[in-house]
Design a protein around this motif. Structure first.
Motif, PDB file in Angstrom:
ATOM      1  N   PHE A 132      27.397   5.003 -11.236  1.00  0.00           N
ATOM      2  CA  PHE A 132      26.875   6.026 -12.132  1.00  0.00           C
ATOM      3  C   PHE A 132      27.939   6.368 -13.178  1.00  0.00           C
ATOM      4  O   PHE A 132      29.136   6.229 -12.941  1.00  0.00           O
ATOM      5  N   TRP A 133      27.462   6.875 -14.309  1.00  0.00           N
ATOM      6  CA  TRP A 133      28.310   7.580 -15.264  1.00  0.00           C
ATOM      7  C   TRP A 133      27.730   8.978 -15.448  1.00  0.00           C
ATOM      8  O   TRP A 133      26.532   9.145 -15.670  1.00  0.00           O
ATOM      9  N   TYR A 134      28.650   9.966 -15.336  1.00  0.00           N
ATOM     10  CA  TYR A 134      28.297  11.356 -15.588  1.00  0.00           C
ATOM     11  C   TYR A 134      29.141  11.867 -16.749  1.00  0.00           C
ATOM     12  O   TYR A 134      30.275  11.441 -16.936  1.00  0.00           O
ATOM     13  N   VAL A 135      28.596  12.853 -17.479  1.00  0.00           N
ATOM     14  CA  VAL A 135      29.342  13.508 -18.551  1.00  0.00           C
ATOM     15  C   VAL A 135      29.454  14.994 -18.237  1.00  0.00           C
ATOM     16  O   VAL A 135      28.530  15.595 -17.674  1.00  0.00           O
ATOM     17  N   GLN A 136      30.612  15.556 -18.583  1.00  0.00           N
ATOM     18  CA  GLN A 136      30.840  16.991 -18.368  1.00  0.00           C
ATOM     19  C   GLN A 136      31.385  17.618 -19.642  1.00  0.00           C
ATOM     20  O   GLN A 136      32.482  17.269 -20.080  1.00  0.00           O
TER      21      GLN A 136
ATOM     22  N   TYR B 111      23.335   2.458 -12.110  1.00  0.00           N
ATOM     23  CA  TYR B 111      23.089   1.061 -11.787  1.00  0.00           C
ATOM     24  C   TYR B 111      22.811   0.964 -10.298  1.00  0.00           C
ATOM     25  O   TYR B 111      23.592   1.442  -9.475  1.00  0.00           O
ATOM     26  N   THR B 112      21.674   0.333  -9.956  1.00  0.00           N
ATOM     27  CA  THR B 112      21.317   0.199  -8.534  1.00  0.00           C
ATOM     28  C   THR B 112      20.808  -1.202  -8.243  1.00  0.00           C
ATOM     29  O   THR B 112      19.811  -1.383  -7.571  1.00  0.00           O
ATOM     30  N   SER B 113      21.498  -2.208  -8.745  1.00  0.00           N
ATOM     31  CA  SER B 113      21.254  -3.625  -8.472  1.00  0.00           C
ATOM     32  C   SER B 113      19.983  -4.177  -9.110  1.00  0.00           C
ATOM     33  O   SER B 113      19.480  -5.204  -8.668  1.00  0.00           O
ATOM     34  N   ALA B 114      19.476  -3.535 -10.109  1.00  0.00           N
ATOM     35  CA  ALA B 114      18.371  -4.102 -10.884  1.00  0.00           C
ATOM     36  C   ALA B 114      19.001  -4.810 -12.095  1.00  0.00           C
ATOM     37  O   ALA B 114      19.842  -5.663 -11.935  1.00  0.00           O
ATOM     38  N   ALA B 115      18.603  -4.477 -13.298  1.00  0.00           N
ATOM     39  CA  ALA B 115      19.173  -5.094 -14.487  1.00  0.00           C
ATOM     40  C   ALA B 115      20.653  -4.758 -14.615  1.00  0.00           C
ATOM     41  O   ALA B 115      21.064  -3.636 -14.345  1.00  0.00           O
ATOM     42  N   THR B 116      21.461  -5.734 -15.025  1.00  0.00           N
ATOM     43  CA  THR B 116      22.898  -5.494 -15.122  1.00  0.00           C
ATOM     44  C   THR B 116      23.270  -4.662 -16.344  1.00  0.00           C
ATOM     45  O   THR B 116      24.323  -4.037 -16.358  1.00  0.00           O
ATOM     46  N   LEU B 117      22.437  -4.655 -17.368  1.00  0.00           N
ATOM     47  CA  LEU B 117      22.658  -3.798 -18.533  1.00  0.00           C
ATOM     48  C   LEU B 117      21.774  -2.569 -18.373  1.00  0.00           C
ATOM     49  O   LEU B 117      20.553  -2.663 -18.336  1.00  0.00           O
ATOM     50  N   VAL B 118      22.438  -1.434 -18.260  1.00  0.00           N
ATOM     51  CA  VAL B 118      21.727  -0.194 -17.980  1.00  0.00           C
ATOM     52  C   VAL B 118      21.769   0.700 -19.200  1.00  0.00           C
ATOM     53  O   VAL B 118      22.848   0.957 -19.749  1.00  0.00           O
ATOM     54  N   LYS B 119      20.627   1.152 -19.619  1.00  0.00           N
ATOM     55  CA  LYS B 119      20.564   2.075 -20.758  1.00  0.00           C
ATOM     56  C   LYS B 119      20.425   3.498 -20.248  1.00  0.00           C
ATOM     57  O   LYS B 119      19.662   3.764 -19.308  1.00  0.00           O
ATOM     58  N   GLY B 120      21.171   4.402 -20.886  1.00  0.00           N
ATOM     59  CA  GLY B 120      21.144   5.792 -20.470  1.00  0.00           C
ATOM     60  C   GLY B 120      20.693   6.710 -21.586  1.00  0.00           C
ATOM     61  O   GLY B 120      20.124   6.279 -22.578  1.00  0.00           O
ATOM     62  N   ILE B 121      21.005   7.977 -21.404  1.00  0.00           N
ATOM     63  CA  ILE B 121      20.617   8.960 -22.408  1.00  0.00           C
ATOM     64  C   ILE B 121      21.623   8.988 -23.549  1.00  0.00           C
ATOM     65  O   ILE B 121      22.748   8.493 -23.410  1.00  0.00           O
ATOM     66  N   ASN B 122      21.214   9.566 -24.681  1.00  0.00           N
ATOM     67  CA  ASN B 122      22.094   9.789 -25.834  1.00  0.00           C
ATOM     68  C   ASN B 122      22.715   8.503 -26.391  1.00  0.00           C
ATOM     69  O   ASN B 122      23.797   8.542 -26.976  1.00  0.00           O
ATOM     70  N   GLY B 123      22.030   7.370 -26.227  1.00  0.00           N
ATOM     71  CA  GLY B 123      22.487   6.117 -26.808  1.00  0.00           C
ATOM     72  C   GLY B 123      23.562   5.392 -26.028  1.00  0.00           C
ATOM     73  O   GLY B 123      24.078   4.367 -26.472  1.00  0.00           O
TER      74      GLY B 123
ATOM     75  N   SER C 236      33.585  -4.593 -13.038  1.00  0.00           N
ATOM     76  CA  SER C 236      33.664  -3.552 -14.061  1.00  0.00           C
ATOM     77  C   SER C 236      32.295  -2.936 -14.328  1.00  0.00           C
ATOM     78  O   SER C 236      31.249  -3.552 -14.067  1.00  0.00           O
ATOM     79  N   PHE C 237      32.339  -1.731 -14.861  1.00  0.00           N
ATOM     80  CA  PHE C 237      31.121  -0.994 -15.234  1.00  0.00           C
ATOM     81  C   PHE C 237      31.489  -0.109 -16.418  1.00  0.00           C
ATOM     82  O   PHE C 237      31.510   1.108 -16.331  1.00  0.00           O
ATOM     83  N   HIS C 238      31.793  -0.749 -17.540  1.00  0.00           N
ATOM     84  CA  HIS C 238      32.256  -0.020 -18.720  1.00  0.00           C
ATOM     85  C   HIS C 238      31.095   0.668 -19.441  1.00  0.00           C
ATOM     86  O   HIS C 238      29.998   0.115 -19.553  1.00  0.00           O
ATOM     87  N   LEU C 239      31.390   1.831 -19.982  1.00  0.00           N
ATOM     88  CA  LEU C 239      30.399   2.628 -20.725  1.00  0.00           C
ATOM     89  C   LEU C 239      30.619   2.428 -22.214  1.00  0.00           C
ATOM     90  O   LEU C 239      31.761   2.507 -22.687  1.00  0.00           O
ATOM     91  N   THR C 240      29.543   2.189 -22.958  1.00  0.00           N
ATOM     92  CA  THR C 240      29.661   1.966 -24.390  1.00  0.00           C
ATOM     93  C   THR C 240      28.600   2.746 -25.157  1.00  0.00           C
ATOM     94  O   THR C 240      27.572   3.144 -24.610  1.00  0.00           O
ATOM     95  N   LYS C 241      28.923   2.949 -26.440  1.00  0.00           N
ATOM     96  CA  LYS C 241      27.969   3.546 -27.366  1.00  0.00           C
ATOM     97  C   LYS C 241      28.306   2.995 -28.747  1.00  0.00           C
ATOM     98  O   LYS C 241      29.478   2.967 -29.121  1.00  0.00           O
ATOM     99  N   PRO C 242      27.312   2.540 -29.499  1.00  0.00           N
ATOM    100  CA  PRO C 242      27.610   1.879 -30.773  1.00  0.00           C
ATOM    101  C   PRO C 242      28.268   2.791 -31.813  1.00  0.00           C
ATOM    102  O   PRO C 242      29.105   2.345 -32.586  1.00  0.00           O
ATOM    103  N   SER C 243      27.869   4.064 -31.813  1.00  0.00           N
ATOM    104  CA  SER C 243      28.347   4.962 -32.853  1.00  0.00           C
ATOM    105  C   SER C 243      28.559   6.354 -32.271  1.00  0.00           C
ATOM    106  O   SER C 243      27.610   6.994 -31.817  1.00  0.00           O
ATOM    107  N   ALA C 244      29.792   6.815 -32.292  1.00  0.00           N
ATOM    108  CA  ALA C 244      30.118   8.113 -31.689  1.00  0.00           C
ATOM    109  C   ALA C 244      29.641   9.268 -32.558  1.00  0.00           C
ATOM    110  O   ALA C 244      29.677   9.200 -33.799  1.00  0.00           O
TER     111      ALA C 244
END
Lengths: 115, 111
Positions: free
Chosen positions: A33-37, A49-61, A72-80
């Motif tokens: 998981f990724w959480y934001v605070q 991520y729970t063993s389905a698709a390896t690319l996981v899309k979340g909220i806020n892009g 690895s399980f790096h978090l990315t966003k195209p534009s901050a």
């Protein structure tokens, strides 16, 4: 099972890409998981991520890619965006002695976004 | 939809005083409930979790205790607070197989 967040702080300019790095250690296929605070707030789930698709899309892009070969399980966003400035936690779900699933948190990465 | 409430949002207590923090969940039944502590500049440490009424598991030895008197109510307590109990306390809930959802936390300062 554990997670290591490789950067304690990441600074980006608004409109540039974001990369927050996380490596995991697990003896079986993990749930990640990724959480934001935001300051003085609770944690909000960004994605899981729970063993389905390896690319996981979340909220806020945000999205994250599970790479077993690199653990690895790096978090990315195209534009901050300025509102992305917060603390981000990479988290792995582990099974305790009683069979109960618990979360193990990384130490967090503080994302700073400048105008 | 499910919601989680924690109160108070902030609390300042003298050393040696008692503590009671409350967490309630709405919109779901028989959730798993959790108490975490977050020290300044650190990640979250799981303190207690509960899979049902009256069922409490402690993760670390400490000055705190937890109780679950009702299905959707989780209480964190102490008889005598220590300076080291200062921190940000977060309550969370989940259902079987699902992710954990967090409340907005209580910032506890011990003087």
């Amino acid at each position: 099972q554990s997670v290591t967040q490789l950067d304690s702080h990441v600074s980006v300019s608004e409109g540039t890409p974001v990369l927050l790095r996380c490596n995991y250690s697990s003896s079986y296929s993990p749930s990640l998981f990724w959480y934001v605070q935001h300051p003085n707030k609770g944690l909000q789930l960004l994605l899981k991520y729970t063993s389905a698709a390896t690319l996981v899309k979340g909220i806020n892009g945000f999205e994250a890619e599970f790479k077993k070969s690199e653990t690895s399980f790096h978090l990315t966003k195209p534009s901050a965006h300025m509102s992305d400035a917060a603390e981000y936690f990479c988290v792995v779900s582990v099974r305790g002695n009683t069979g109960f699933q618990k979360l193990v948190f990384g130490t967090g990465t503080r994302l700073l976004v400048s105008p | 939809s499910q919601t989680i409430h924690q109160w108070p949002a902030t609390l300042v207590q003298p050393v040696g005083s008692p503590l009671s923090l409350e967490c309630t969940v709405e919109g779901t039944s028989n959730p798993n409930l959790y108490w975490y502590r977050q020290a300044a500049g650190r990640g979250l440490q799981l303190l207690f979790y509960s899979v049902g009424i009256g069922q409490i598991s402690s993760e670390v030895p400490q000055n705190l205790s937890a109780s679950r008197p009702q299905d959707r109510q989780f209480i964190l307590s102490s008889k005598k607070l220590l300076l080291s109990d200062s921190g940000f306390y977060l309550c969370a809930w989940s259902v079987q197989g699902g992710p954990q959802h967090f409340g907005d936390g209580t910032r506890l300062s011990i003087l």
